[in-house]
Design an enzyme around this catalytic site. Structure first.
Site, PDB file in Angstrom:
ATOM      1  CG  HIS A  24      38.665  40.989  45.200  1.00 21.94           C
ATOM      2  ND1 HIS A  24      38.836  39.949  46.091  1.00 21.94           N
ATOM      3  CD2 HIS A  24      39.226  40.816  44.174  1.00 21.94           C
ATOM      4  CE1 HIS A  24      39.905  39.250  45.594  1.00 21.94           C
ATOM      5  NE2 HIS A  24      40.490  39.789  44.626  1.00 21.94           N
ATOM      6  CG  HIS A  52      46.605  36.989  38.260  1.00 15.24           C
ATOM      7  ND1 HIS A  52      45.836  36.706  36.964  1.00 15.24           N
ATOM      8  CD2 HIS A  52      45.851  37.471  39.269  1.00 15.24           C
ATOM      9  CE1 HIS A  52      44.798  36.932  37.400  1.00 15.24           C
ATOM     10  NE2 HIS A  52      44.363  37.360  39.277  1.00 15.24           N
TER      11      HIS A  52
HETATM   12  O1  LIG Z   1      43.725  37.471  48.160  1.00 13.75           O
HETATM   13  C1  LIG Z   1      43.157  36.868  46.979  1.00 13.75           C
HETATM   14  O2  LIG Z   1      41.890  37.128  46.911  1.00 13.75           O
HETATM   15  C2  LIG Z   1      43.938  37.885  46.058  1.00 13.75           C
HETATM   16  C3  LIG Z   1      43.445  39.109  45.311  1.00 13.75           C
HETATM   17  C4  LIG Z   1      44.272  38.976  44.372  1.00 13.75           C
HETATM   18  C5  LIG Z   1      45.170  39.720  43.634  1.00 13.75           C
HETATM   19  C6  LIG Z   1      45.488  40.553  42.687  1.00 13.75           C
HETATM   20  C7  LIG Z   1      45.117  40.519  41.484  1.00 13.75           C
HETATM   21  C8  LIG Z   1      43.223  39.195  41.695  1.00 13.75           C
HETATM   22  O3  LIG Z   1      43.618  38.672  40.804  1.00 13.75           O
HETATM   23  C9  LIG Z   1      43.600  38.817  42.770  1.00 13.75           C
HETATM   24  O4  LIG Z   1      41.959  38.307  42.806  1.00 13.75           O
HETATM   25 FE   LIG Z   2      41.672  37.568  41.159  1.00 14.31          FE
END
Ligand SMILES: O=C(O)CCc1cccc(O)c1O
Ligand SMILES: [Fe+2]
Length: 314
Positions: free
Chosen positions: A115, A179
């Site tokens: 993602h 984060h």
């Molecule tokens: O399960 C994952 O791969 C982490 C997902 C994810 C959540 C919040 C902020 C992020 O930047 C992020 O990548």
């Molecule tokens: Fe991320």
């Protein structure tokens, strides 16, 4: 030929967890603004700089930097699965030129991305294969990392390589800001988790769903009123100011331990932003055209979106 930049935080919770207040509307309109900026720039090449979250890159061979001369997305968190429209000649040019400039980076003829790459491509261009792309991976999750200045130097070398193409190149940086989503670490991991971090390609659908549920539950807990994840809006705003003012070299004194302590384990994703801005700075002075910021604990993200382009002669 010109370069331009769009940087944006990503969060897979954007589409599954509704934040309180008007955060969703505010982010949607900031993305609309970034989309309009990108459309007006009319890029004929998009260089996406993003991290990975143990979906494509693992500790069996973890490069600090990698350019995909071909790439495919795993389709996590509802993002599209399948090949990116990699401009292979441009990617190979980038690899050659950045290596020639003295910055070591890996290349992959079969890069696997998640993602981190897919979300900005979908939000800005409507799909993961909608525009000719050069995907650039910067490790921002799997410790240890090299010093931040290596990322700035990668960005500089990348910028010079892109200028030599004489095309309209939009750099897209993905991730950050402060984060700390619940990702496992290799240190102290039980054997089955360690195995997944070392060679976790092709998880079963059940394994992927379990991981995604854990992260989604962390966001839903915030919605339900539990204390949110640690974000650091002051740190985030200071970083945005630094970019806006072109003080990129100020990050040379940042230690990785300091970034983690101030802004969380995943704050290292801001390396993607730094690389984009260092690339743009290789073309001369620049101006940030828009800058959006909100701490959104429900999405586990200090959420920022910026656009920038070379300074116009006045
Ligand atoms: O399960 C994952 O791969 C982490 C997902 C994810 C959540 C919040 C902020 C992020 O930047 C992020 O990548
Ligand atoms: Fe991320």
């Amino acid at each position: 030929m010109p370069l331009a930049v769009v940087t944006a935080s990503h969060s897979p919770l954007m589409h599954t967890v509704a934040p309180r207040g008007d955060a969703q509307t505010a982010v949607d309109s900031a993305f609309a603004q970034a989309r309009a900026f990108a459309a007006e720039f009319r890029p004929d090449l998009v260089v996406v700089i993003a991290p990975d979250h143990y979906n494509g890159m693992f500790y069996d061979l973890m490069p600090p930097f990698c350019v995909g001369t071909a790439a495919e997305a795993v389709g996590d968190y509802g993002t599209a699965q399948g090949p990116l429209a990699v401009d292979r000649e441009a990617a190979r040019h980038v690899v050659r030129e950045v290596l020639a400039a003295g910055v070591d980076l890996a290349m992959s003829e079969r890069m696997v991305v998640d993602h981190g790459f897919a979300q900005p491509l979908e939000l800005l261009f409507g799909g993961i294969d909608a525009v000719p792309t050069v995907p650039v991976f910067i490790n921002s999750v799997a410790v240890p990392f090299g010093p931040v200045c290596r990322t700035r130097l990668l960005g500089e070398a990348l910028g010079r390589a892109l200028l030599a193409l004489e095309r309209r190149v939009l750099l897209v940086g993905s991730g950050g800001l402060s984060h700390d989503p619940p990702l496992p670490t290799l240190d102290g991991a039980p054997p089955e988790v360690a195995a997944r971090l070392i060679a976790g390609r092709h998880p079963t659908p059940g394994e992927r769903a379990g991981r995604e549920a854990r992260v989604r539950d962390a966001g839903l807990a915030v919605v339900a009123g539990e204390p949110g994840p640690r974000l650091n809006p002051a740190w985030d705003r200071a970083f945005l100011d630094l970019l806006a003012e072109g003080r990129l070299k100020a990050t040379d004194t940042w230690t990785n331990a300091w970034i983690t302590a101030e802004a969380g384990n995943s704050a290292h994703e801001v390396r993607t932003w730094l690389a984009c801005y260092a690339a743009l700075a290789a073309a001369g002075p620049y101006d940030m055209r828009s800058s959006f910021y909100r701490p959104i604990p429900e999405w586990i993200a200090g959420f920022g979106i910026t656009t920038a382009e070379p300074r116009r002669n006045s």
